[in-house]
Design an enzyme around this catalytic site. Structure first.
Site, PDB file in Angstrom:
ATOM      1  N   LYS A   1      10.611   1.485  -5.039  1.00  0.00           N
ATOM      2  CA  LYS A   1       9.515   1.422  -6.005  1.00  0.00           C
ATOM      3  C   LYS A   1       8.527   2.589  -5.871  1.00  0.00           C
ATOM      4  O   LYS A   1       8.539   3.318  -4.875  1.00  0.00           O
ATOM      5  CB  LYS A   1       8.778   0.088  -5.840  1.00  0.00           C
ATOM      6  CG  LYS A   1       9.625  -1.127  -6.213  1.00  0.00           C
ATOM      7  CD  LYS A   1       8.812  -2.396  -6.042  1.00  0.00           C
ATOM      8  CE  LYS A   1       9.567  -3.629  -6.474  1.00  0.00           C
ATOM      9  NZ  LYS A   1       8.736  -4.845  -6.316  1.00  0.00           N
TER      10      LYS A   1
ATOM     11  N   TYR B   1      12.281  -6.329 -16.295  1.00  0.00           N
ATOM     12  CA  TYR B   1      11.595  -7.482 -15.701  1.00  0.00           C
ATOM     13  C   TYR B   1      11.291  -8.577 -16.722  1.00  0.00           C
ATOM     14  O   TYR B   1      10.400  -9.402 -16.502  1.00  0.00           O
ATOM     15  CB  TYR B   1      10.300  -7.027 -15.017  1.00  0.00           C
ATOM     16  CG  TYR B   1      10.533  -6.342 -13.691  1.00  0.00           C
ATOM     17  CD1 TYR B   1      10.975  -7.058 -12.585  1.00  0.00           C
ATOM     18  CD2 TYR B   1      10.316  -4.982 -13.539  1.00  0.00           C
ATOM     19  CE1 TYR B   1      11.192  -6.439 -11.363  1.00  0.00           C
ATOM     20  CE2 TYR B   1      10.528  -4.349 -12.318  1.00  0.00           C
ATOM     21  CZ  TYR B   1      10.962  -5.085 -11.238  1.00  0.00           C
ATOM     22  OH  TYR B   1      11.175  -4.467 -10.030  1.00  0.00           O
TER      23      TYR B   1
ATOM     24  N   ARG C   1      18.564  -8.313   1.007  1.00  0.00           N
ATOM     25  CA  ARG C   1      17.335  -9.107   1.005  1.00  0.00           C
ATOM     26  C   ARG C   1      16.794  -9.278   2.431  1.00  0.00           C
ATOM     27  O   ARG C   1      15.588  -9.270   2.654  1.00  0.00           O
ATOM     28  CB  ARG C   1      17.568 -10.440   0.300  1.00  0.00           C
ATOM     29  CG  ARG C   1      17.920 -10.197  -1.195  1.00  0.00           C
ATOM     30  CD  ARG C   1      18.029 -11.446  -2.009  1.00  0.00           C
ATOM     31  NE  ARG C   1      16.750 -12.079  -2.237  1.00  0.00           N
ATOM     32  CZ  ARG C   1      15.818 -11.644  -3.078  1.00  0.00           C
ATOM     33  NH1 ARG C   1      16.008 -10.541  -3.773  1.00  0.00           N
ATOM     34  NH2 ARG C   1      14.698 -12.311  -3.239  1.00  0.00           N
TER      35      ARG C   1
ATOM     36  N   ASN D   1       5.322  -3.517  -2.965  1.00  0.00           N
ATOM     37  CA  ASN D   1       6.093  -3.897  -1.784  1.00  0.00           C
ATOM     38  C   ASN D   1       7.346  -3.048  -1.556  1.00  0.00           C
ATOM     39  O   ASN D   1       8.282  -3.469  -0.899  1.00  0.00           O
ATOM     40  CB  ASN D   1       6.424  -5.392  -1.811  1.00  0.00           C
ATOM     41  CG  ASN D   1       7.264  -5.792  -3.000  1.00  0.00           C
ATOM     42  OD1 ASN D   1       7.817  -4.958  -3.703  1.00  0.00           O
ATOM     43  ND2 ASN D   1       7.372  -7.088  -3.231  1.00  0.00           N
TER      44      ASN D   1
ATOM     45  N   HIS E   1      12.912  -3.400  -4.527  1.00  0.00           N
ATOM     46  CA  HIS E   1      13.405  -4.534  -5.312  1.00  0.00           C
ATOM     47  C   HIS E   1      14.872  -4.699  -4.956  1.00  0.00           C
ATOM     48  O   HIS E   1      15.580  -3.716  -4.738  1.00  0.00           O
ATOM     49  CB  HIS E   1      13.286  -4.242  -6.816  1.00  0.00           C
ATOM     50  CG  HIS E   1      14.103  -5.181  -7.665  1.00  0.00           C
ATOM     51  ND1 HIS E   1      13.601  -6.363  -8.142  1.00  0.00           N
ATOM     52  CD2 HIS E   1      15.393  -5.117  -8.081  1.00  0.00           C
ATOM     53  CE1 HIS E   1      14.557  -6.985  -8.835  1.00  0.00           C
ATOM     54  NE2 HIS E   1      15.644  -6.249  -8.815  1.00  0.00           N
TER      55      HIS E   1
ATOM     56  N   GLU F   1      21.632  -6.328 -13.568  1.00  0.00           N
ATOM     57  CA  GLU F   1      20.709  -5.265 -13.164  1.00  0.00           C
ATOM     58  C   GLU F   1      21.430  -3.935 -12.959  1.00  0.00           C
ATOM     59  O   GLU F   1      20.924  -2.887 -13.357  1.00  0.00           O
ATOM     60  CB  GLU F   1      19.965  -5.679 -11.888  1.00  0.00           C
ATOM     61  CG  GLU F   1      18.985  -6.811 -12.132  1.00  0.00           C
ATOM     62  CD  GLU F   1      18.214  -7.229 -10.894  1.00  0.00           C
ATOM     63  OE1 GLU F   1      17.226  -7.958 -11.059  1.00  0.00           O
ATOM     64  OE2 GLU F   1      18.583  -6.830  -9.770  1.00  0.00           O
TER      65      GLU F   1
END
Length: 140
Positions: free
Chosen positions: A11, A51, A87, A114, A117, A128
């Site tokens: 990000k 999103y 993750r 953060n 993604h 995605e």
């Protein structure tokens, strides 16, 4: 466990601090292969489409603005159980809750900024990945 592919986005908060290499090293150290990667600058509209699942959430507009604020690195990671492994390497969404050594514990600036993604399920990953990459760009 099966070989999977998952989407990863580095990000704007991380790309503007030049953390792409450090973040990618964490993925690779965890056994994930980067099979496609590109640096792009999303528009707010493109971020909004990506999103869209969050469109009714109070943070949606802020998220879209943030994702369009600086370039991002979109990439496809591949490996055994890649979705869960990614993750795990990313850590909890809230960096305060992220385990030591995870990307978010080390690099995230806040819950909203953060650093990364990652897809949350095989079906999500497929959608995605297709949003950002053609099949010809996925080089395993």
């Amino acid at each position: 466990m099966a070989i999977e592919r998952t989407l990863s986005i580095i990000k704007p908060d991380a790309t503007k601090r030049n953390l792409t290499g450090k973040i990618n090293a964490k993925f690779e150290d965890a056994g994930l292969r980067i099979v496609a990667q590109k640096r792009i600058h999303l528009t707010k509209a493109q971020a909004g489409v990506f999103y869209a699942v969050h469109a009714e959430r109070p943070f949606y507009d802020e998220l879209c603005e943030f994702m369009a604020s600086e370039p991002v690195v979109v990439q496809v990671l591949e490996g055994e159980g890649a979705i869960a492994k990614n993750r795990e390497v990313m850590g909890a969404t809230n960096p305060a809750d992220a385990a030591p050594g995870t990307i978010r514990a080390e690099f995230a600036e806040s819950v909203g900024e953060n650093s990364v993604h990652g897809s949350d399920a095989p079906e999500t990953a497929a959608v995605e990945i297709a949003y950002f990459f053609s099949g010809l760009e996925l080089v395993g």
